[in-house]
Design a protein around this motif. Structure first.
Motif, PDB file in Angstrom:
ATOM      1  N   ASP A  16      30.089-100.779   1.461  1.00  0.00           N
ATOM      2  CA  ASP A  16      31.246 -99.948   1.827  1.00  0.00           C
ATOM      3  C   ASP A  16      31.437 -98.818   0.820  1.00  0.00           C
ATOM      4  OD1 ASP A  16      31.754-101.675   4.000  1.00  0.00           O
ATOM      5  OD2 ASP A  16      32.898-103.008   2.690  1.00  0.00           O
ATOM      6  N   PHE A  17      30.399 -97.999   0.692  1.00  0.00           N
ATOM      7  CA  PHE A  17      30.401 -96.921  -0.285  1.00  0.00           C
ATOM      8  C   PHE A  17      31.584 -95.983  -0.067  1.00  0.00           C
ATOM      9  CE2 PHE A  17      29.124 -92.561  -1.451  1.00  0.00           C
ATOM     10  CZ  PHE A  17      28.852 -92.747  -2.805  1.00  0.00           C
ATOM     11  N   ALA A  18      32.282 -95.687  -1.154  1.00  0.00           N
ATOM     12  CA  ALA A  18      33.414 -94.758  -1.113  1.00  0.00           C
ATOM     13  C   ALA A  18      33.389 -93.887  -2.358  1.00  0.00           C
ATOM     14  CB  ALA A  18      34.730 -95.512  -1.001  1.00  0.00           C
ATOM     15  N   GLY A  19      32.241 -93.271  -2.611  1.00  0.00           N
ATOM     16  CA  GLY A  19      32.104 -92.411  -3.765  1.00  0.00           C
ATOM     17  C   GLY A  19      31.744 -93.194  -5.018  1.00  0.00           C
ATOM     18  N   PHE A  20      31.442 -92.438  -6.085  1.00  0.00           N
ATOM     19  CA  PHE A  20      31.134 -93.045  -7.382  1.00  0.00           C
ATOM     20  C   PHE A  20      32.346 -92.926  -8.292  1.00  0.00           C
ATOM     21  CE2 PHE A  20      26.972 -91.644  -5.793  1.00  0.00           C
ATOM     22  CZ  PHE A  20      26.258 -92.837  -5.888  1.00  0.00           C
ATOM     23  N   THR A  21      32.609 -93.976  -9.048  1.00  0.00           N
ATOM     24  CA  THR A  21      33.697 -93.895 -10.009  1.00  0.00           C
ATOM     25  C   THR A  21      33.349 -92.869 -11.080  1.00  0.00           C
ATOM     26  OG1 THR A  21      35.193 -95.208 -11.371  1.00  0.00           O
ATOM     27  CG2 THR A  21      32.834 -95.709 -11.543  1.00  0.00           C
ATOM     28  N   LYS A  22      34.353 -92.338 -11.714  1.00  0.00           N
ATOM     29  CA  LYS A  22      34.164 -91.161 -12.562  1.00  0.00           C
ATOM     30  C   LYS A  22      33.438 -91.463 -13.872  1.00  0.00           C
ATOM     31  CE  LYS A  22      36.753 -87.638 -15.111  1.00  0.00           C
ATOM     32  NZ  LYS A  22      38.081 -87.130 -15.489  1.00  0.00           N
ATOM     33  N   GLU A  23      33.851 -92.490 -14.618  1.00  0.00           N
ATOM     34  CA  GLU A  23      33.421 -92.670 -16.002  1.00  0.00           C
ATOM     35  C   GLU A  23      32.401 -93.802 -16.126  1.00  0.00           C
ATOM     36  OE1 GLU A  23      36.972 -93.225 -18.271  1.00  0.00           O
ATOM     37  OE2 GLU A  23      37.775 -91.236 -17.803  1.00  0.00           O
ATOM     38  N   TRP A  24      31.390 -93.578 -17.006  1.00  0.00           N
ATOM     39  CA  TRP A  24      30.303 -94.528 -17.165  1.00  0.00           C
ATOM     40  C   TRP A  24      29.904 -94.643 -18.629  1.00  0.00           C
ATOM     41  CZ3 TRP A  24      28.359 -97.071 -12.845  1.00  0.00           C
ATOM     42  CH2 TRP A  24      28.799 -96.571 -11.614  1.00  0.00           C
ATOM     43  N   ASN A  25      29.297 -95.784 -18.972  1.00  0.00           N
ATOM     44  CA  ASN A  25      28.661 -95.953 -20.262  1.00  0.00           C
ATOM     45  C   ASN A  25      27.212 -95.497 -20.119  1.00  0.00           C
ATOM     46  OD1 ASN A  25      27.014 -97.246 -22.380  1.00  0.00           O
ATOM     47  ND2 ASN A  25      28.905 -98.290 -22.953  1.00  0.00           N
ATOM     48  N   ALA A  26      26.835 -94.431 -20.798  1.00  0.00           N
ATOM     49  CA  ALA A  26      25.516 -93.839 -20.611  1.00  0.00           C
ATOM     50  C   ALA A  26      24.411 -94.740 -21.125  1.00  0.00           C
ATOM     51  CB  ALA A  26      25.449 -92.484 -21.311  1.00  0.00           C
ATOM     52  N   SER A  27      24.709 -95.671 -22.009  1.00  0.00           N
ATOM     53  CA  SER A  27      23.682 -96.529 -22.580  1.00  0.00           C
ATOM     54  C   SER A  27      23.461 -97.800 -21.765  1.00  0.00           C
ATOM     55  CB  SER A  27      24.049 -96.899 -24.021  1.00  0.00           C
ATOM     56  OG  SER A  27      23.034 -97.689 -24.602  1.00  0.00           O
ATOM     57  N   THR A  28      24.554 -98.404 -21.300  1.00  0.00           N
ATOM     58  CA  THR A  28      24.425 -99.666 -20.555  1.00  0.00           C
ATOM     59  C   THR A  28      24.454 -99.469 -19.049  1.00  0.00           C
ATOM     60  OG1 THR A  28      26.822-100.078 -20.489  1.00  0.00           O
ATOM     61  CG2 THR A  28      25.604-100.850 -22.443  1.00  0.00           C
TER      62      THR A  28
END
Length: 949
Positions: A241-253
């Motif tokens: 049920d894709f509804a976009g990507f969340t904004k913030e991410w950990n670039a390493s993990t």
């Protein structure tokens, strides 16, 4: 649900933008007083004495050169006034020129030529008077080889009192000691492929990665771009049920840091994917993710009443390429309305960036002074003083991302503005910081003061760095490849003309909620006793194209309450085509026309006109129109249904022969018997006709000896589509009709042959190595009535036209039976020009290789161009050959050889070029040993010579 389209081609669309190459730190500065010309010429309007030397105390040497009129009733006076300078220059990898001038009345446009080739232009601003001088920003000239050259300034549009040229300088655009591209590359985390916001941090966002992906695509670094896209594809593949990507991410993990689904971030990811598709030639494995992003953003766009203007604008830019789908059109209309209902140019500076680069709206620049924050001391060194721009008035600290965005937008529209922001470039360049781990990289911090977050002024960050690069490249990150979204509002005409039948008031603006901007232009009669009323009503539009179009087309969105208006379309006053309106179910319901070909168009301004040829009883309302690349070949077939379940091949053969000459006595049963008896050995006398049986039956029964059929096979769908388009486009010499259909088997076997009798593509496959195919016309003998003649998008046909699973020689391949010629063309072999009479140094050899690439390859082979961009030449390698030795000139990038050029060892004549999509790390190793001789082997690859002692 949005369906993929436009994503398959033989060798697909690639668009490469000008790239900043950072040259050696000791690159020479060339400076020249403008009054010290070699020649001047009066252009013929005004008076000859307007081209003269003047004295001004604040000029660099007390003197200037005046060009343009002393007085002018319009901007034609002074046109073609020029000054020419003979200059002796050193090598420049990427030269730039800046000109100091004064102008008492703004508006002169000056074209700049290098060796009689136009390179750029600039528009003058009011400088404060004739004795007050300003410099243009540094304008790119590209690579320049050492030696004698000419620089020419020529008036293209005259201002009322001309201008005074003081001094010009030529220098490298940047230096290698501070490379922003390297800084962004160094932000990539090897674990995930994501970029960090800053070095040694793990925080990142979708937006930051989208900016980085566009930087990488612009540089031809598709691997790093795909690293970012692959991360999000993996997330997408594991999301229900894709509804976009969340904004913030950990670039390493790779862990999500929030559940905050920002439309703006997702919009920029879609924009980056759209750019990647244009530059690489296809969307590849990202099609489902991209289509789901389109679906989700369109859904959000149709419910955007509470959306902030930045998000509405970003979504509009992301969805605009897909206009023509009713649901997306609805979202675009609402998003634009939402933006203009909430935009605040006076209080939010980033609205100016979006308004100009997305909508072409320059009103925000009128409020730039509200945000100006002068004489701010950089907390990093407590010495440097910078004047930049706040994000919001009264914040009391400048924002460098917003300032770089403003500079980016101003650079693209500077010729359309009176505001002069050239000095902002110099101000921001005071703040470059070297990377923490690579002294040859650099970036901009986010703030001048240490506010909002830790090390805000002392560590470089991706966002302002990327926008500074976009400014250098004159690149629009909201609409890559365009000045702004090229959806033209029909109510924004340049002129309208009543044709004389009916009432002048019938040409008017009307408010319609379903129109893109809430308005449309009504032309044609309000009532007509016959179709003569409304004739010759017309509307004219100046369109400004940013690229050349080999074949362009226009589509128009309109509403009509009574069908039957016929509208002719003119380009530069030449009639190009027409469309007839249909009943659209009311005045507030709009539909798109089919594509109307405009032919070849060069970049620049053109006049598009719509003119009523046959009036309907109540006219029509024009909403918007779009210009796109286009190449359509389509012809009707005399349809035949197959007579037996296994006769689809025979029915296709019969229809093709009927197109050659309908007066023939062939029958499906006879053709079927002939076909299976001429199948390949493994399928001989089988149930269905195979590719060999199809081609032999067509050839052996052809009605004109000029026709010649054969089967083609490909291992990829892109190549298979190219084969089909290529041969359908081919005009068969000596035969009529000249264009013939292709036969293809659907479903992976020979049970369901169909004819392809047309295609819709962005360009002529015979005239370009890169194009996009949008769809195909199919004639299917298995159907009757609805289904026998079908238009399928390329992506839809790809679901049916699959690799064969037949256990024969075509197993695993895509097969088509086409009418290729016995010889493709009559070829005249061109004799290439010598570079010079005798090569005397390695520099001569390298210059010959670069000149050969520029003259022969780079303009027509985009893959070669991408390989060349950002590369550096290595030492030439001499190869002995019996009838004339040659040099191999390798060009290196990312540790390997990305391109190699062969030139004649005596005179530098260009011979060959080869490239690798990913740098070949082993190529130079074969030449690493000393005291070796390299010899050409007859019949072998010239780039791989024999090595001997």
């Amino acid at each position: 649900m949005f369906t993929s389209k436009n994503y398959f081609a033989g060798t697909l669309t690639l668009i490469v933008f000008a790239v900043i190459m950072f040259a050696q730190a000791n690159a020479a500065l060339y400076s020249r007083e403008c009054e010290d010309y070699n020649s001047v010429a009066w252009g013929g309007t005004g008076v000859p004495s307007q081209v003269r030397v003047e004295s001004h105390s604040l000029a660099s040497d007390g003197l200037t050169l005046h060009l343009g009129p002393d007085w002018s009733p319009n901007d034609t006076y002074g046109v073609n006034d020029e000054a020419v300078y003979a200059v002796t220059l050193e090598d420049y990898n990427n030269a730039s020129i800046s000109i100091s001038y004064s102008d008492d009345v703004a508006g002169n446009v000056i074209r700049i030529y290098l060796d009689d080739v136009e390179k750029c232009q600039f528009k003058t601003f009011f400088t404060g008077g004739w004795n007050t001088f300003k410099s243009t920003n540094r304008i790119p000239l590209g690579a320049i080889a050492a030696g004698q050259h000419t620089i020419k300034f020529k008036v293209a549009a005259g201002g009322s009192y001309g201008l005074n040229l003081d001094i010009f300088e030529i220098r490298e655009l940047q230096t290698s000691s501070s490379d922003p591209v390297s800084f962004i590359k160094n932000l990539v985390d090897s674990n995930t492929g994501l970029v960090r916001s800053r070095e040694d941090e793990t925080f990142t966002t979708v937006y930051k990665n989208s900016l980085a992906a566009m930087v990488f695509v612009n540089q031809g670094d598709m691997n790093r771009a795909r690293g970012i896209f692959n991360f999000f594809k993996d997330v997408y593949d594991n999301t229900q049920d894709f509804a976009g990507f969340t904004k913030e991410w950990n670039a390493s993990t790779g862990a999500a840091l929030d559940l905050n689904y920002w439309e703006g971030d997702n919009s920029f990811l879609l924009i980056a994917l759209n750019y990647y598709e244009k530059a690489s030639g296809g969307i590849g494995d990202y099609s489902q993710m991209r289509d789901s992003l389109i679906d989700w953003l369109a859904e959000r766009g149709n419910d955007c009443n509470e959306m902030i203007p930045e998000g509405a604008a970003d979504m509009y830019a992301a969805l605009a390429p897909f206009a023509g789908d009713d649901y997306i059109d609805s979202a675009l209309i609402k998003l634009k309305a939402r933006y203009y209902n909430s935009v605040a140019y006076a209080t939010a500076l980033d609205h100016t960036h979006r308004g100009s680069l997305i909508f072409g709206d320059l009103d925000g620049f009128n409020y730039a002074d509200n945000f100006y924050f002068p004489n701010e001391t950089w907390d990093y060194d407590d010495v440097t003083v910078v004047s930049a721009y706040e994000a919001f008035p009264g914040e009391n600290f400048s924002n460098l991302e917003i300032s770089a965005q403003l500079l980016n937008a101003w650079g693209i529209f500077s010729n359309d503005l009176t505001l002069d922001l050239a000095n902002l470039e110099n101000e921001l360049e005071k703040l470059w910081l070297n990377g923490q781990h690579d002294s040859n990289s650099r970036g901009l911090p986010y703030y001048v003061q240490n506010v909002q977050f830790e090390n805000a002024c002392s560590l470089p960050m991706i966002d302002p760095t990327a926008f500074m690069l976009f400014y250098y490249w004159n690149f629009n990150p909201c609409v890559p490849g365009e000045k702004f979204v090229q959806i033209y509002e029909c109510e924004d005409y340049n002129s309208v003309l009543w044709g004389g039948a009916g009432d002048p008031g019938q040409i008017r603006l009307e408010s319609k909620t379903a129109a893109f901007n809430g308005q449309g232009l009504h032309i044609g009669p309000d009532w007509s006793p016959d179709n003569s009323y409304g004739i010759n009503d017309e509307a004219e539009y100046v369109i400004d194209l940013q690229e050349n179009y080999n074949t362009a087309a226009v589509r128009i969105r309109y509403a009509d309450d009574v069908a039957g208006n016929v509208i002719k379309v003119f380009l530069d006053n030449v009639e190009k085509g027409e469309f007839e309106t249909s009943y659209t179910n009311g005045w507030n319901n709009f539909v798109w026309t089919d594509s109307i070909s405009l032919g070849s168009i060069n970049a620049g301004k053109h006049l598009l006109k719509f003119k009523v040829a046959t009036g309907g009883s109540y006219g029509l309302i024009l909403d918007v129109f779009k210009i796109a690349r286009q190449n359509i070949v389509h012809f009707d077939m005399q349809y035949l249904q197959r007579e037996q379940a296994n006769y689809s091949g025979a029915a296709c053969i019969k229809m093709a022969l009927d197109r050659e000459d309908a007066n023939n006595s062939f029958t499906q049963s006879g053709l079927h018997s002939y076909g299976i008896s001429h199948n390949s050995a493994v399928n001989l006398n089988g149930t269905y006709i195979d590719p060999q049986g199809m081609s032999l039956t067509l050839n052996d029964n052809e009605l004109d000896i000029d026709y010649n059929y054969s089967w083609t096979s490909s291992t990829t769908i892109n190549d298979a589509f190219h084969d089909i388009c290529y041969w359908i486009e081919y005009d068969i010499i000596g035969a009529y009709p000249q264009n013939m259909p292709a036969a293809i088997p659907l479903g992976g076997n020979y049970e369901n042959w169909v004819l392809v009798n047309g295609f819709n593509a962005s360009d002529n496959p015979w005239q370009t190595s890169t194009y996009t195919v949008y769809g195909f016309w199919i004639t299917d003998p298995s159907a009757s009535g609805i289904g026998e003649n079908v238009y399928k998008t390329a992506s839809e046909l790809a679901n049916d036209y699959i690799a064969l699973s037949t256990g024969d020689g075509w197993n695993g391949k895509y097969v088509s039976v086409c009418e290729p010629p016995q010889t493709q063309a009559q070829v005249t072999i061109a004799i290439p020009a010598k570079f010079k009479e005798k090569l005397s140094s390695n520099k001569d050899i390298i210059d010959a290789a670069i000149k050969g690439l520029q003259d022969n390859i780079l303009k027509s082979d985009t893959n070669m161009e991408i390989a060349f961009i950002g590369s550096s030449p290595a030492k030439p390698i001499k190869v002995k050959k019996q009838n004339g030795s040659y040099f191999i000139v390798p060009f290196l990038k990312d540790g390997g050889c990305c391109i190699a050029v062969i030139v004649d060892a005596a005179d530098g004549t260009f011979k060959q070029a080869a490239f690798s999509k990913t740098p070949d790390l082993n190529y130079l190793k074969r030449f690493a040993k000393t005291n070796k001789t390299y010899k050409f082997q007859k019949g072998k690859n010239a780039f791989l010579p024999q090595i001997s002692d």
